[in-house]
Design an enzyme around this catalytic site. Structure first.
Site, PDB file in Angstrom:
ATOM      1  N   GLY A  46       3.990   1.847   1.961  1.00 62.18           N
ATOM      2  CA  GLY A  46       4.800   2.177   3.134  1.00 62.18           C
ATOM      3  C   GLY A  46       6.250   2.460   2.804  1.00 62.18           C
ATOM      4  N   CYS A  56       9.303 -10.156   3.931  1.00 64.47           N
ATOM      5  CA  CYS A  56       8.938 -10.212   5.351  1.00 64.47           C
ATOM      6  C   CYS A  56       8.782 -11.665   5.786  1.00 64.47           C
ATOM      7  CB  CYS A  56       7.686  -9.395   5.644  1.00 64.47           C
ATOM      8  SG  CYS A  56       6.207  -9.911   4.737  1.00 64.47           S
ATOM      9  N   PRO A 107       0.794  -1.244   0.000  1.00 65.42           N
ATOM     10  CA  PRO A 107       0.000   0.000   0.000  1.00 65.42           C
ATOM     11  C   PRO A 107       0.821   1.286   0.000  1.00 65.42           C
ATOM     12  CG  PRO A 107       0.099  -0.869   2.213  1.00 65.42           C
ATOM     13  CD  PRO A 107       0.835  -1.860   1.355  1.00 65.42           C
TER      14      PRO A 107
END
Length: 451
Positions: A273, A390, A271
């Site tokens: 970041g 991640c 989104p």
């Protein structure tokens, strides 16, 4: 009936748990949507949050208990009633401050309102059976000596197959610490928008708004909030001063090393970041092409950029596996924050541990390699390619980069500073059980200079 029920934390929790576990919703989105539309006092809000996140994290173990108290498979129980049983079992098993009688009585009332008197009696019978069997010591987890993965799975709320997968690389002690970390409440982390404020000023503003926060040790722009009023109220007061982002995720922006005036490509941006962080570090000077394969996600990137007063980000619909000739060798920095298994951030995504499938993990490395091989074609001579995930899966991290370097021998790793020690490292692999933060991987690559 529904509006009347929604003012109660338990009834709302049952509905949200059903949305997540049965209908496939994301926990944080479902909770935030409810709280936006149904303001609760602080006590009720905390109860709702604990019931939802706790039940979803522990649902594998909760279902193990419940299955021993009913005569039919759990998936044959009316879904609304199963959600009532799940949140109620969580209260009885893991929330000491709520008396057993109160938890049972509330569950019966809730079942009656959601279904009928027969369902209410069924819920009462199941929960009384749960309490009776627990008091009699009838519940026995697998013996750790005979089935360690089975024991750890029930004790620490993770799927058995995943624990078996981790026992090899991390060992018994490492896995137990990792599971414990995943079960701790995740603090709200914020990245200061340095285009509009400073970290010290934001810390002061957050404290004034009722938050208890401290500076992140990992990122000089980061803030960790140990206690927060509702996030919506903080947004209302400090709309463009911060971006909610995990500490480990904040590290990527500085490693990218983009300077004002550069041209940057973010291959998997939504989104936004990391994209907006890079824009901050570029002082909102230059150009960032922010891509995603889904058109609706481009709107999120644009909205976040606008909220943070950033004008250099240009959202672009693009498939990271397909080459765009017009972008060839035209970017100073290319970031691939690759689609991955997400096994480093299970603490923050309550439902994720139950949605991951063992067979799905093998799908990520081929996709990641394809994107990486495409991305390197966009890097200018002298530019750099940054790869991040991640996850803690080495097949998606270290070994994936090694495979890339084998097929692209003209590329090499570039050392960068470790965010805590300052020492030069060829790659950064954060492990929750060792580093006390979400699992994350970062690597910097550049083309060898021809002699």
């Amino acid at each position: 009936m529904a509006k009347k029920m929604l003012v109660n934390a338990r009834s709302a929790a049952a509905i949200i748990v059903q949305q997540v576990l049965v209908d496939g919703a994301y926990t944080n989105i479902a909770v935030n949507k409810f709280l936006r539309n149904n303001p609760l006092d602080d006590l009720e809000r905390r109860l709702l949050t604990e019931l939802v996140y706790g039940t979803i994290k522990a649902v594998g173990t909760i279902d193990w208990y419940l299955q021993q108290c009913v005569t039919r498979p759990l998936d044959k129980i009316e879904k609304e009633i199963l959600s009532v049983l799940r949140i109620s079992a969580y209260q009885l098993l893991y929330m000491d401050r709520i008396p057993d009688s109160a938890a049972c009585n509330e569950a019966v009332k809730l079942a009656r309102s959601l279904s009928n008197e027969g369902s209410a009696k069924f819920v009462n019978a199941v929960l009384r059976s749960l309490l009776r069997k627990q008091a009699a010591g009838e519940f026995k987890f697998p013996d750790a000596e005979e089935d360690d993965a089975g024991y750890l799975s029930l004790e620490y709320f993770h799927p058995r197959w995943l624990i078996k997968r981790w026992l090899g690389p991390y060992g018994r002690e490492g896995v137990e610490k990792l599971l414990q970390f995943d079960n701790t409440p995740a603090p709200v982390c914020m990245r200061t928008n340095t285009l509009t404020t400073t970290r010290q000023q934001l810390l002061s503003d957050l404290e004034e708004a009722g938050a208890e926060c401290h500076a992140s040790k990992w990122s000089e722009d980061g803030i960790v909030c140990d206690r927060m009023p509702s996030l919506s109220s903080v947004f209302a007061k400090l709309e463009n001063a911060f971006y909610v982002q995990d500490e480990s995720s904040m590290l990527v922006g500085s490693v990218v090393g983009a300077e004002p005036g550069m041209r940057v490509l973010d291959m998997c941006s939504a989104p936004g970041g990391k994209t907006t962080h890079v824009a901050q570090l570029m002082e909102n000077k230059g150009e960032i092409i922010a891509c995603d394969v889904h058109e609706h996600k481009l709107k999120l990137i644009a909205e976040n950029a606008e909220r943070l007063n950033i004008s250099i980000i240009k959202p672009q619909l693009s498939d990271g596996t397909i080459f765009k000739p017009e972008w060839g060798k035209s970017f100073d920095r290319v970031l691939v924050d690759a689609p991955c298994s997400g096994l480093g951030v299970l603490r923050r995504r309550a439902e994720a541990r139950w949605r991951k499938k063992r067979n799905e993990l093998k799908l990520f490395p081929p996709l990641q390699l394809k994107i990486l091989r495409n991305a390197c074609r966009y890097v200018k001579d002298g530019g750099r390619l940054i790869y991040s995930t991640c996850t803690i899966e080495q097949a998606e991290n270290h070994y994936l980069v090694e495979e890339f370097l084998q097929v692209k021998p003209e590329w090499q790793r570039v050392p960068f500073k470790h965010p805590l020690t300052g020492e030069l490292v060829d790659e950064l692999q954060l492990l929750p059980q060792n580093d006390g933060t979400d699992g994350f991987y970062i690597c910097v690559l550049e083309k060898r200079q021809s002699e």
